[in-house]
Motif scaffolding. Structure first.
Motif, PDB file in Angstrom:
ATOM      1  N   ALA A  11      -2.292 -14.426  -2.321  1.00  0.00           N
ATOM      2  CA  ALA A  11      -2.611 -12.899  -2.101  1.00  0.00           C
ATOM      3  C   ALA A  11      -1.746 -12.458  -0.985  1.00  0.00           C
ATOM      4  O   ALA A  11      -1.275 -11.252  -0.967  1.00  0.00           O
ATOM      5  CB  ALA A  11      -4.092 -12.796  -1.847  1.00  0.00           C
ATOM      6  N   ASN A  12      -1.716 -12.905   0.120  1.00  0.00           N
ATOM      7  CA  ASN A  12      -1.023 -12.369   1.357  1.00  0.00           C
ATOM      8  C   ASN A  12       0.603 -12.476   1.073  1.00  0.00           C
ATOM      9  O   ASN A  12       0.993 -11.444   1.303  1.00  0.00           O
ATOM     10  CB  ASN A  12      -1.118 -13.688   2.533  1.00  0.00           C
ATOM     11  N   ALA A  13       1.089 -13.339   0.423  1.00  0.00           N
ATOM     12  CA  ALA A  13       2.342 -12.996  -0.229  1.00  0.00           C
ATOM     13  C   ALA A  13       2.674 -11.655  -1.006  1.00  0.00           C
ATOM     14  O   ALA A  13       3.969 -11.021  -1.088  1.00  0.00           O
ATOM     15  CB  ALA A  13       2.870 -14.225  -1.042  1.00  0.00           C
ATOM     16  N   GLN A  14       1.678 -11.293  -1.623  1.00  0.00           N
ATOM     17  CA  GLN A  14       1.953  -9.990  -2.394  1.00  0.00           C
ATOM     18  C   GLN A  14       1.617  -8.646  -1.748  1.00  0.00           C
ATOM     19  O   GLN A  14       2.173  -7.795  -2.162  1.00  0.00           O
ATOM     20  CB  GLN A  14       0.646 -10.157  -3.537  1.00  0.00           C
ATOM     21  N   PHE A  15       1.071  -8.876  -0.631  1.00  0.00           N
ATOM     22  CA  PHE A  15       1.054  -7.628   0.286  1.00  0.00           C
ATOM     23  C   PHE A  15       2.018  -7.349   1.350  1.00  0.00           C
ATOM     24  O   PHE A  15       2.104  -6.626   2.437  1.00  0.00           O
ATOM     25  CB  PHE A  15      -0.262  -7.569   0.906  1.00  0.00           C
ATOM     26  N   GLU A  16       3.383  -7.925   1.165  1.00  0.00           N
ATOM     27  CA  GLU A  16       4.638  -8.040   2.135  1.00  0.00           C
ATOM     28  C   GLU A  16       5.291  -6.725   1.885  1.00  0.00           C
ATOM     29  O   GLU A  16       5.535  -6.220   0.697  1.00  0.00           O
ATOM     30  CB  GLU A  16       5.261  -9.314   1.684  1.00  0.00           C
ATOM     31  N   LYS A  17       6.065  -6.368   2.883  1.00  0.00           N
ATOM     32  CA  LYS A  17       6.688  -5.165   2.924  1.00  0.00           C
ATOM     33  C   LYS A  17       7.808  -5.554   1.697  1.00  0.00           C
ATOM     34  O   LYS A  17       8.366  -6.550   1.256  1.00  0.00           O
ATOM     35  CB  LYS A  17       7.615  -5.048   4.029  1.00  0.00           C
ATOM     36  N   PHE A  41     -15.880   9.493 -18.132  1.00  0.00           N
ATOM     37  CA  PHE A  41     -14.852   8.378 -18.558  1.00  0.00           C
ATOM     38  C   PHE A  41     -13.614   8.714 -18.385  1.00  0.00           C
ATOM     39  O   PHE A  41     -13.317   9.727 -18.754  1.00  0.00           O
ATOM     40  CB  PHE A  41     -15.404   7.940 -19.869  1.00  0.00           C
ATOM     41  N   GLY A  42     -12.741   7.886 -18.057  1.00  0.00           N
ATOM     42  CA  GLY A  42     -11.493   8.552 -17.455  1.00  0.00           C
ATOM     43  C   GLY A  42     -10.650   7.253 -17.452  1.00  0.00           C
ATOM     44  O   GLY A  42     -10.978   5.995 -17.326  1.00  0.00           O
ATOM     45  N   PHE A  43      -9.152   7.382 -17.324  1.00  0.00           N
ATOM     46  CA  PHE A  43      -8.092   6.643 -17.182  1.00  0.00           C
ATOM     47  C   PHE A  43      -7.134   6.855 -15.938  1.00  0.00           C
ATOM     48  O   PHE A  43      -6.829   8.339 -15.814  1.00  0.00           O
ATOM     49  CB  PHE A  43      -7.315   6.741 -18.467  1.00  0.00           C
ATOM     50  N   GLN A  44      -6.843   6.175 -15.114  1.00  0.00           N
ATOM     51  CA  GLN A  44      -5.648   6.312 -14.168  1.00  0.00           C
ATOM     52  C   GLN A  44      -4.750   5.508 -14.161  1.00  0.00           C
ATOM     53  O   GLN A  44      -4.989   4.175 -14.300  1.00  0.00           O
ATOM     54  CB  GLN A  44      -6.306   6.179 -12.885  1.00  0.00           C
ATOM     55  N   ALA A  45      -3.563   5.777 -14.028  1.00  0.00           N
ATOM     56  CA  ALA A  45      -2.261   4.903 -13.846  1.00  0.00           C
ATOM     57  C   ALA A  45      -1.531   5.102 -12.567  1.00  0.00           C
ATOM     58  O   ALA A  45      -1.356   6.395 -11.809  1.00  0.00           O
ATOM     59  CB  ALA A  45      -1.319   5.229 -14.874  1.00  0.00           C
ATOM     60  N   LYS A  46      -1.301   4.037 -11.823  1.00  0.00           N
ATOM     61  CA  LYS A  46      -0.843   4.211 -10.388  1.00  0.00           C
ATOM     62  C   LYS A  46       0.198   3.273 -10.154  1.00  0.00           C
ATOM     63  O   LYS A  46       0.413   2.280 -10.544  1.00  0.00           O
ATOM     64  CB  LYS A  46      -1.985   3.727  -9.339  1.00  0.00           C
ATOM     65  N   GLY A  47       1.326   3.775  -9.490  1.00  0.00           N
ATOM     66  CA  GLY A  47       2.501   3.071  -9.003  1.00  0.00           C
ATOM     67  C   GLY A  47       2.468   2.881  -7.505  1.00  0.00           C
ATOM     68  O   GLY A  47       2.112   4.167  -6.932  1.00  0.00           O
ATOM     69  N   GLY A  48       2.654   1.872  -6.783  1.00  0.00           N
ATOM     70  CA  GLY A  48       2.961   1.955  -5.354  1.00  0.00           C
ATOM     71  C   GLY A  48       4.040   0.933  -4.821  1.00  0.00           C
ATOM     72  O   GLY A  48       4.616   0.189  -5.583  1.00  0.00           O
ATOM     73  N   TYR A  49       4.167   1.014  -3.524  1.00  0.00           N
ATOM     74  CA  TYR A  49       5.369   0.433  -2.791  1.00  0.00           C
ATOM     75  C   TYR A  49       4.731  -0.016  -1.445  1.00  0.00           C
ATOM     76  O   TYR A  49       4.233   0.849  -0.846  1.00  0.00           O
ATOM     77  CB  TYR A  49       6.550   1.251  -2.509  1.00  0.00           C
ATOM     78  N   PHE A  50       5.061  -1.355  -0.860  1.00  0.00           N
ATOM     79  CA  PHE A  50       4.508  -1.701   0.231  1.00  0.00           C
ATOM     80  C   PHE A  50       5.675  -1.377   1.267  1.00  0.00           C
ATOM     81  O   PHE A  50       6.857  -1.769   1.281  1.00  0.00           O
ATOM     82  CB  PHE A  50       4.278  -3.129   0.414  1.00  0.00           C
ATOM     83  N   ILE A  51       5.437  -0.350   2.233  1.00  0.00           N
ATOM     84  CA  ILE A  51       6.327   0.227   3.136  1.00  0.00           C
ATOM     85  C   ILE A  51       6.195  -0.676   4.614  1.00  0.00           C
ATOM     86  O   ILE A  51       6.958  -0.960   5.312  1.00  0.00           O
ATOM     87  CB  ILE A  51       6.142   1.789   3.619  1.00  0.00           C
ATOM     88  N   GLU A  52       5.127  -1.412   4.777  1.00  0.00           N
ATOM     89  CA  GLU A  52       4.927  -2.458   5.556  1.00  0.00           C
ATOM     90  C   GLU A  52       3.991  -3.480   5.057  1.00  0.00           C
ATOM     91  O   GLU A  52       3.354  -3.219   4.207  1.00  0.00           O
ATOM     92  CB  GLU A  52       4.314  -1.846   7.018  1.00  0.00           C
ATOM     93  N   ASP A  53       3.960  -4.530   5.749  1.00  0.00           N
ATOM     94  CA  ASP A  53       3.075  -5.743   5.234  1.00  0.00           C
ATOM     95  C   ASP A  53       1.623  -5.064   5.249  1.00  0.00           C
ATOM     96  O   ASP A  53       1.126  -4.695   6.496  1.00  0.00           O
ATOM     97  CB  ASP A  53       2.994  -6.949   6.337  1.00  0.00           C
ATOM     98  N   CYS A  54       1.002  -5.051   3.963  1.00  0.00           N
ATOM     99  CA  CYS A  54      -0.513  -4.711   3.985  1.00  0.00           C
ATOM    100  C   CYS A  54      -0.541  -3.220   3.989  1.00  0.00           C
ATOM    101  O   CYS A  54      -1.867  -2.842   3.622  1.00  0.00           O
ATOM    102  CB  CYS A  54      -1.482  -5.269   5.106  1.00  0.00           C
ATOM    103  N   TRP A  55       0.462  -2.301   3.929  1.00  0.00           N
ATOM    104  CA  TRP A  55       0.370  -0.962   3.903  1.00  0.00           C
ATOM    105  C   TRP A  55       1.197  -0.580   2.762  1.00  0.00           C
ATOM    106  O   TRP A  55       2.345  -0.743   2.595  1.00  0.00           O
ATOM    107  CB  TRP A  55       1.098  -0.176   5.234  1.00  0.00           C
ATOM    108  N   GLN A  56       0.282   0.183   1.926  1.00  0.00           N
ATOM    109  CA  GLN A  56       1.070   0.809   0.632  1.00  0.00           C
ATOM    110  C   GLN A  56       0.972   2.074   0.404  1.00  0.00           C
ATOM    111  O   GLN A  56       0.073   2.685   0.591  1.00  0.00           O
ATOM    112  CB  GLN A  56       0.311  -0.133  -0.655  1.00  0.00           C
TER     113      GLN A  56
END
Length: 153
Positions: A11-17, A41-56
């Motif tokens: 898990a730690n490896a996945q939260f890297e910058k 009832f709903g649906f959400q789609a999300k996309g993200g990027y880690f700008i720093e370790d642990c910060w998305q």
């Protein structure tokens, strides 16, 4: 104990910058409530990027349908997550525009969730959330539960 340590390290490896994130969530699940609707009832789609370790940072689109007499609601927004524990517990803030026929709103929100890693890239992510209506607090502000599937790469 060794298995739990391995999961924490994965898990730690996945939260890297520099890592990327996509998810799809079912929202409401008949557990959200506000004065304007009895179920949701709903649906959400999300996309993200880690700008720093642990910060998305992330962007989202969504659609909610609440009851047979209420029009569907389209949502678009942006936000951020901070992974409090490197094993998956996170807090999030967001703001979204909410659009429907006869109703538009801006809703800042907060969320607390957990990313359960199935393997080194796939998660199941339950979360509780609160969305604050800026249009009419008592009628449209919402507390709810959502469950999503996330991919970290």
């Amino acid at each position: 104990m060794l298995a739990m340590l391995t999961m924490t390290l994965a898990a730690n490896a996945q939260f890297e910058k520099g890592k990327k994130f996509v998810s799809a969530s079912l929202t409401g699940l008949n557990l959200s409530y506000n004065d304007n609707k009895e179920m949701q009832f709903g649906f959400q789609a999300k996309g993200g990027y880690f700008i720093e370790d642990c910060w998305q940072v992330n962007a989202m689109v969504g659609y909610d349908k609440a009851g047979k007499d209420i029009n569907g609601v389209f949502q678009i927004g942006a936000g951020g997550r901070y992974y409090i524990l490197e094993n998956g517990l996170y807090g999030a803030v967001n703001v979204k525009g909410v659009f429907s026929s006869g109703y538009n709103d801006v809703m800042p929100g907060i969320e607390l969730g957990y990313a359960f890693f199935i393997n080194d890239k796939v998660t199941i992510e339950p979360a509780v959330y609160y969305d604050q209506s800026l249009k009419e607090h008592s009628t449209y502000s919402t507390v709810g539960l959502k469950v999503g599937i996330g991919l970290y790469f």
